[in-house]
Each structure stands twice: as C-alpha cells, then as structure tokens.
Design a protein around this motif. Structure first.
Motif, PDB file in Angstrom:
ATOM      1  N   CYS A  89       1.026  -1.283   0.079  1.00 45.15           N
ATOM      2  CA  CYS A  89       0.024  -0.071   0.111  1.00 45.15           C
ATOM      3  C   CYS A  89       0.751   1.082  -0.156  1.00 45.15           C
ATOM      4  O   CYS A  89       1.986   1.174   0.509  1.00 45.15           O
ATOM      5  CB  CYS A  89      -0.847   0.193   1.186  1.00 45.15           C
ATOM      6  N   THR A  90       0.422   2.399  -0.553  1.00 44.12           N
ATOM      7  CA  THR A  90       0.967   3.374  -0.693  1.00 44.12           C
ATOM      8  C   THR A  90       0.020   4.839  -0.233  1.00 44.12           C
ATOM      9  O   THR A  90      -1.073   4.808  -0.607  1.00 44.12           O
ATOM     10  CB  THR A  90       1.641   4.028  -2.168  1.00 44.12           C
ATOM     11  N   PRO A  91       0.259   5.204   0.952  1.00 46.92           N
ATOM     12  CA  PRO A  91       1.556   5.199   1.870  1.00 46.92           C
ATOM     13  C   PRO A  91       1.336   4.053   2.758  1.00 46.92           C
ATOM     14  O   PRO A  91       0.121   3.805   2.985  1.00 46.92           O
ATOM     15  CB  PRO A  91       1.672   6.491   2.670  1.00 46.92           C
ATOM     16  N   CYS A  92       2.316   3.242   3.340  1.00 48.02           N
ATOM     17  CA  CYS A  92       1.833   2.086   4.325  1.00 48.02           C
ATOM     18  C   CYS A  92       1.964   2.772   5.733  1.00 48.02           C
ATOM     19  O   CYS A  92       3.037   3.516   5.949  1.00 48.02           O
ATOM     20  CB  CYS A  92       2.891   1.018   3.972  1.00 48.02           C
ATOM     21  N   LEU A  93       1.201   2.371   6.502  1.00 48.58           N
ATOM     22  CA  LEU A  93       0.998   2.731   7.636  1.00 48.58           C
ATOM     23  C   LEU A  93       1.917   1.811   8.927  1.00 48.58           C
ATOM     24  O   LEU A  93       1.986   2.344   9.923  1.00 48.58           O
ATOM     25  CB  LEU A  93      -0.349   2.794   8.386  1.00 48.58           C
ATOM     26  N   ARG A  94       2.363   0.857   8.208  1.00 43.33           N
ATOM     27  CA  ARG A  94       2.924  -0.343   9.185  1.00 43.33           C
ATOM     28  C   ARG A  94       2.448  -0.221  10.532  1.00 43.33           C
ATOM     29  O   ARG A  94       3.054  -0.307  11.565  1.00 43.33           O
ATOM     30  CB  ARG A  94       4.509   0.324   9.184  1.00 43.33           C
ATOM     31  N   ASP A  95       1.189  -0.472  10.501  1.00 43.93           N
ATOM     32  CA  ASP A  95       0.345  -0.692  11.545  1.00 43.93           C
ATOM     33  C   ASP A  95      -0.558  -1.863  11.746  1.00 43.93           C
ATOM     34  O   ASP A  95      -1.391  -2.072  10.403  1.00 43.93           O
ATOM     35  CB  ASP A  95      -0.731   0.614  11.872  1.00 43.93           C
ATOM     36  N   ALA A  96      -0.426  -2.816  12.687  1.00 47.13           N
ATOM     37  CA  ALA A  96      -1.136  -4.046  12.445  1.00 47.13           C
ATOM     38  C   ALA A  96      -2.646  -3.905  12.529  1.00 47.13           C
ATOM     39  O   ALA A  96      -3.323  -4.779  12.051  1.00 47.13           O
ATOM     40  CB  ALA A  96      -0.462  -5.035  13.758  1.00 47.13           C
ATOM     41  N   ASP A  97      -3.050  -2.877  13.012  1.00 47.04           N
ATOM     42  CA  ASP A  97      -4.327  -2.348  13.563  1.00 47.04           C
ATOM     43  C   ASP A  97      -5.074  -2.011  12.135  1.00 47.04           C
ATOM     44  O   ASP A  97      -6.063  -2.264  11.904  1.00 47.04           O
ATOM     45  CB  ASP A  97      -4.741  -1.611  14.548  1.00 47.04           C
ATOM     46  N   GLU A  98      -4.272  -1.166  11.528  1.00 48.71           N
ATOM     47  CA  GLU A  98      -4.746  -0.551  10.092  1.00 48.71           C
ATOM     48  C   GLU A  98      -4.428  -1.260   8.822  1.00 48.71           C
ATOM     49  O   GLU A  98      -4.882  -1.131   7.755  1.00 48.71           O
ATOM     50  CB  GLU A  98      -4.022   0.864  10.100  1.00 48.71           C
ATOM     51  N   CYS A  99      -3.434  -2.317   8.859  1.00 49.19           N
ATOM     52  CA  CYS A  99      -3.123  -3.181   7.776  1.00 49.19           C
ATOM     53  C   CYS A  99      -4.279  -3.823   7.197  1.00 49.19           C
ATOM     54  O   CYS A  99      -4.991  -4.713   7.748  1.00 49.19           O
ATOM     55  CB  CYS A  99      -1.979  -4.061   8.231  1.00 49.19           C
ATOM     56  N   PRO A 100      -4.876  -3.539   5.941  1.00 47.48           N
ATOM     57  CA  PRO A 100      -5.885  -4.302   5.197  1.00 47.48           C
ATOM     58  C   PRO A 100      -5.768  -5.665   4.867  1.00 47.48           C
ATOM     59  O   PRO A 100      -6.879  -6.241   4.887  1.00 47.48           O
ATOM     60  CB  PRO A 100      -6.051  -3.388   3.906  1.00 47.48           C
ATOM     61  N   SER A 101      -4.523  -6.134   4.692  1.00 40.10           N
ATOM     62  CA  SER A 101      -4.333  -7.466   4.472  1.00 40.10           C
ATOM     63  C   SER A 101      -3.785  -8.305   5.492  1.00 40.10           C
ATOM     64  O   SER A 101      -3.821  -9.652   5.301  1.00 40.10           O
ATOM     65  CB  SER A 101      -3.583  -7.580   3.374  1.00 40.10           C
ATOM     66  N   GLY A 102      -3.462  -7.751   6.621  1.00 40.66           N
ATOM     67  CA  GLY A 102      -2.977  -8.695   7.672  1.00 40.66           C
ATOM     68  C   GLY A 102      -1.473  -8.875   7.413  1.00 40.66           C
ATOM     69  O   GLY A 102      -1.160  -9.653   8.296  1.00 40.66           O
ATOM     70  N   ALA A 103      -0.994  -8.169   6.592  1.00 39.64           N
ATOM     71  CA  ALA A 103       0.568  -8.646   6.388  1.00 39.64           C
ATOM     72  C   ALA A 103       1.292  -8.216   7.682  1.00 39.64           C
ATOM     73  O   ALA A 103       2.315  -8.834   7.862  1.00 39.64           O
ATOM     74  CB  ALA A 103       1.129  -7.820   5.164  1.00 39.64           C
ATOM     75  N   TYR A 104       0.703  -7.097   8.284  1.00 36.13           N
ATOM     76  CA  TYR A 104       1.710  -6.512   9.495  1.00 36.13           C
ATOM     77  C   TYR A 104       0.704  -7.116  10.678  1.00 36.13           C
ATOM     78  O   TYR A 104      -0.261  -7.087  10.655  1.00 36.13           O
ATOM     79  CB  TYR A 104       1.539  -4.993   9.558  1.00 36.13           C
ATOM     80  N   GLU A 105       1.568  -7.868  11.466  1.00 32.32           N
ATOM     81  CA  GLU A 105       1.255  -8.842  12.704  1.00 32.32           C
ATOM     82  C   GLU A 105       1.903  -8.681  13.741  1.00 32.32           C
ATOM     83  O   GLU A 105       3.011  -8.371  13.695  1.00 32.32           O
ATOM     84  CB  GLU A 105       1.199 -10.194  12.161  1.00 32.32           C
ATOM     85  N   ARG A 106       1.188  -8.297  14.828  1.00 34.86           N
ATOM     86  CA  ARG A 106       1.424  -8.055  16.169  1.00 34.86           C
ATOM     87  C   ARG A 106       1.877  -9.446  16.879  1.00 34.86           C
ATOM     88  O   ARG A 106       1.111 -10.218  16.922  1.00 34.86           O
ATOM     89  CB  ARG A 106       0.531  -7.331  16.964  1.00 34.86           C
ATOM     90  N   ILE A 107       3.108  -9.456  17.452  1.00 32.85           N
ATOM     91  CA  ILE A 107       3.482 -10.760  18.304  1.00 32.85           C
ATOM     92  C   ILE A 107       3.462 -10.240  19.740  1.00 32.85           C
ATOM     93  O   ILE A 107       4.201  -9.541  19.891  1.00 32.85           O
ATOM     94  CB  ILE A 107       4.883 -11.202  17.897  1.00 32.85           C
ATOM     95  N   GLY A 108       2.582 -10.696  20.325  1.00 35.95           N
ATOM     96  CA  GLY A 108       2.427 -10.696  21.900  1.00 35.95           C
ATOM     97  C   GLY A 108       1.279  -9.663  22.136  1.00 35.95           C
ATOM     98  O   GLY A 108       0.782  -8.997  21.346  1.00 35.95           O
ATOM     99  N   ARG A 109       0.752 -10.101  23.158  1.00 35.12           N
ATOM    100  CA  ARG A 109      -0.507  -9.263  23.918  1.00 35.12           C
ATOM    101  C   ARG A 109      -0.682  -9.447  25.380  1.00 35.12           C
ATOM    102  O   ARG A 109      -0.127 -10.688  25.814  1.00 35.12           O
ATOM    103  CB  ARG A 109      -1.728  -9.751  23.192  1.00 35.12           C
ATOM    104  N   ASP A 110      -1.026  -8.506  26.072  1.00 34.50           N
ATOM    105  CA  ASP A 110      -1.542  -8.495  27.421  1.00 34.50           C
ATOM    106  C   ASP A 110      -2.756  -9.185  27.520  1.00 34.50           C
ATOM    107  O   ASP A 110      -3.547  -8.622  26.898  1.00 34.50           O
ATOM    108  CB  ASP A 110      -1.053  -7.240  27.945  1.00 34.50           C
ATOM    109  N   ILE A 111      -2.597  -9.815  28.834  1.00 36.79           N
ATOM    110  CA  ILE A 111      -3.989 -10.767  28.889  1.00 36.79           C
ATOM    111  C   ILE A 111      -4.231 -10.805  30.538  1.00 36.79           C
ATOM    112  O   ILE A 111      -3.245 -11.020  31.348  1.00 36.79           O
ATOM    113  CB  ILE A 111      -4.004 -11.929  28.302  1.00 36.79           C
ATOM    114  N   THR A 112      -5.441 -10.485  30.807  1.00 38.32           N
ATOM    115  CA  THR A 112      -5.613 -10.821  32.337  1.00 38.32           C
ATOM    116  C   THR A 112      -5.871 -12.174  32.923  1.00 38.32           C
ATOM    117  O   THR A 112      -6.295 -13.029  32.107  1.00 38.32           O
ATOM    118  CB  THR A 112      -6.935  -9.958  32.849  1.00 38.32           C
ATOM    119  N   LEU A 113      -5.784 -12.643  34.193  1.00 36.08           N
ATOM    120  CA  LEU A 113      -6.131 -13.766  34.924  1.00 36.08           C
ATOM    121  C   LEU A 113      -7.490 -14.256  34.337  1.00 36.08           C
ATOM    122  O   LEU A 113      -7.507 -15.405  33.741  1.00 36.08           O
ATOM    123  CB  LEU A 113      -6.232 -13.839  36.129  1.00 36.08           C
TER     124      LEU A 113
END
Length: 291
Positions: free
Chosen positions: A75-99
C-alpha cells in the motif's frame, strides 16, 4: 479427573485489575507438552539465548510487529500498523491478558481435558519471568480440577520457582548443557542454580520430568549425556524425555529478520537417538522420545 464448571466472569470488571501477563500464543489440542490433550499458553520473554531455540518470537519480552511479504499489498503510503493493515500483512506478536480472560480462554477446552486426562501447560519463552501471574493462574485452574504443568529451564531463584511448581501436577524441566562454564557462555544459564533447583523440586516430592534436548554440537555429546545421566542417578527420578533437534523454527527467524545460526546443523539421526536412548535405559531410565 473431575472438572467443575468455570463460573461466568465479568470481564469488564476484571480488565481493570493489575494481574496481567504477556503471552504470544495459545495452542490448542497439543499432544506433546504433558499428558493427554492440552492447551499450551506461551509466555513472552526469555533470559536465555539457546542457538537452537525454535520459538525466537518468544525471546523479547516486548510486543513486536512483523510483516508477512506473502500477504503484503504494498500500500502507498504504508502505515506499518497491525491494526490498520488491510491485508493482515503486519502482525503483532504478543499481547497482554488478564487472569480472568486467560482463564476463560483455556476453559473453553475443558471437555478435552476431561475426556483425555489432559490439561493446561504454561510454556514460553520462560514462564518463570512471569512467575507470580503463572502461580495465581494455575491455582485458579486447580480449583476446577484441571491438570496443570509448566515447561521450564528452572533458572530463577527458588523463591520464584517453588510456589509455581507447587501448583503443578507435572514440571517438564529442561536439562541442557551440564558444564557450568559452557552453559553460561552458550545459553546464558546459571547451571549450578538449575541443578540445585531440580534437586529441591524432587525433594519436595513433586512430579518432575527431566527433558534433554538432543542438539548436535551442543548437548548431543557423550560427555554431556553421561553427565546428565550421572546427575539424575543421584535422585529418585527414573524418567527422561529426549527432544531431538529440528529445523522447524527457521521460517520464524526469517520472519523476524534474524539469522538462523543452526541452518547447517542436521537433526540427529535415528541411530544417534537410539544410542542415547540405550545409554539411558541401560541405567534404568524410562525414556520417551519427544515431549
């Protein structure tokens, strides 16, 4: 095993609590991380740097973002944001979770624990880096009769390890490089503390299952194997799991943009694995290949 029903939980209330952990995966229907069918929770962060690690995404305690070229639309411009990526190419590894939320996640699989005698295993990374959360979490699961286990290298203060171990039905304990200087230099591990902790857990009467990764050039040497067996002979433990090296982690290193230093190392041959197995069985150990 009898499992009681998990109560309904008000997540909106629980989300405000400070009891959080950082994980990077929940793997369901696992058959290699303890008895029966298991759900494995992978904690993020590890103090060690084993060259053969198959989960390089587990090492950094921080949340990381990676890009999968096969999914990228450029994409142009690329936001490099896992939340905004339309194809899921940018992926976040790790998340915080409660008990509370993690409890809900793993109790979805309660039927499999009940029918197979399985349960929940905490892995990593190194779960001891988040031992307080893990101890509270396993204590909650045991209230429902869930079989609990951890996978650990055991390199932490006993004050962190022991409370967690007491909440486990099984402790899958890796014994890697026995030589103290080599362990420190290669994997950044305090091997004398590891061995002292292993002995302490056994003395507590806990179900400790030693595991030996078979890594050519590192742990798969006659000297190291004999040292592991000699150490175990000083205990009441008579089981041993052998974990042969594999190349399955290589694509993850490429995804992270890191070098895979083991790319020229072949997995141990069937004859090499059989030789180690025979050595252990000759000394009275019950051997399982794989976890």
């Amino acid at each position: 095993m009898t499992l009681s029903a998990a109560p309904r939980i008000n997540c909106e209330v629980q989300e405000t609590e400070a009891e959080r952990a950082r994980i990077f995966n929940i793997q369901r229907y696992s058959l290699n991380d303890g008895r029966g069918i298991r759900t494995v929770v992978f904690f993020k962060g590890c103090p060690h740097r084993c060259p053969w690690c198959a989960n390089p995404e587990s090492l950094a305690p921080s949340i990381e973002t990676v890009r999968r070229e096969s999914k990228c639309l450029h994409c142009t411009p690329c936001l490099r944001d896992a939340d905004e990526c339309p194809s899921g190419a940018y992926e976040r590894i790790g998340r915080d979770i409660t008990l509370a939320v993690l409890e809900q996640e793993v109790m979805k699989d309660a039927i499999f624990y009940r029918t197979s005698g399985g349960g929940v295993t905490l892995s990593g990374g190194e779960v001891l880096m988040q031992a307080d959360f893990a101890t509270r979490f396993l204590a909650r699961l045991r209230q429902y009769g869930v079989h609990t286990a951890i996978e650990t290298a055991g390199d932490a203060s006993l004050s962190r390890l022991l409370p967690l171990a007491r909440q486990c039905d099984e402790i899958l304990f890796d014994l890697k490089i026995i030589d103290a200087q080599q362990a420190l230099a290669v994997v950044k591990m305090n091997q004398p503390r590891v061995m002292a902790n292993f002995l302490a857990l056994v003395a507590e009467g806990l179900q400790v299952i030693p595991r030996l990764p078979l890594i050519p050039g590192y742990t798969l040497s006659d000297h190291n194997i004999r040292a592991v067996l000699a150490f175990l002979q000083t205990t009441r433990v008579r089981t041993l799991h052998l974990l042969p090296f594999h190349q399955y982690g290589e694509p993850k290193y490429r995804l992270l943009g890191e070098a895979w230093v083991m790319n020229e190392i072949p997995p141990p041959s069937a004859d090499e694995i059989a030789t180690v197995r025979q050595m252990a069985e000759a000394q009275g150990f019950q051997v399982t290949v794989g976890g």
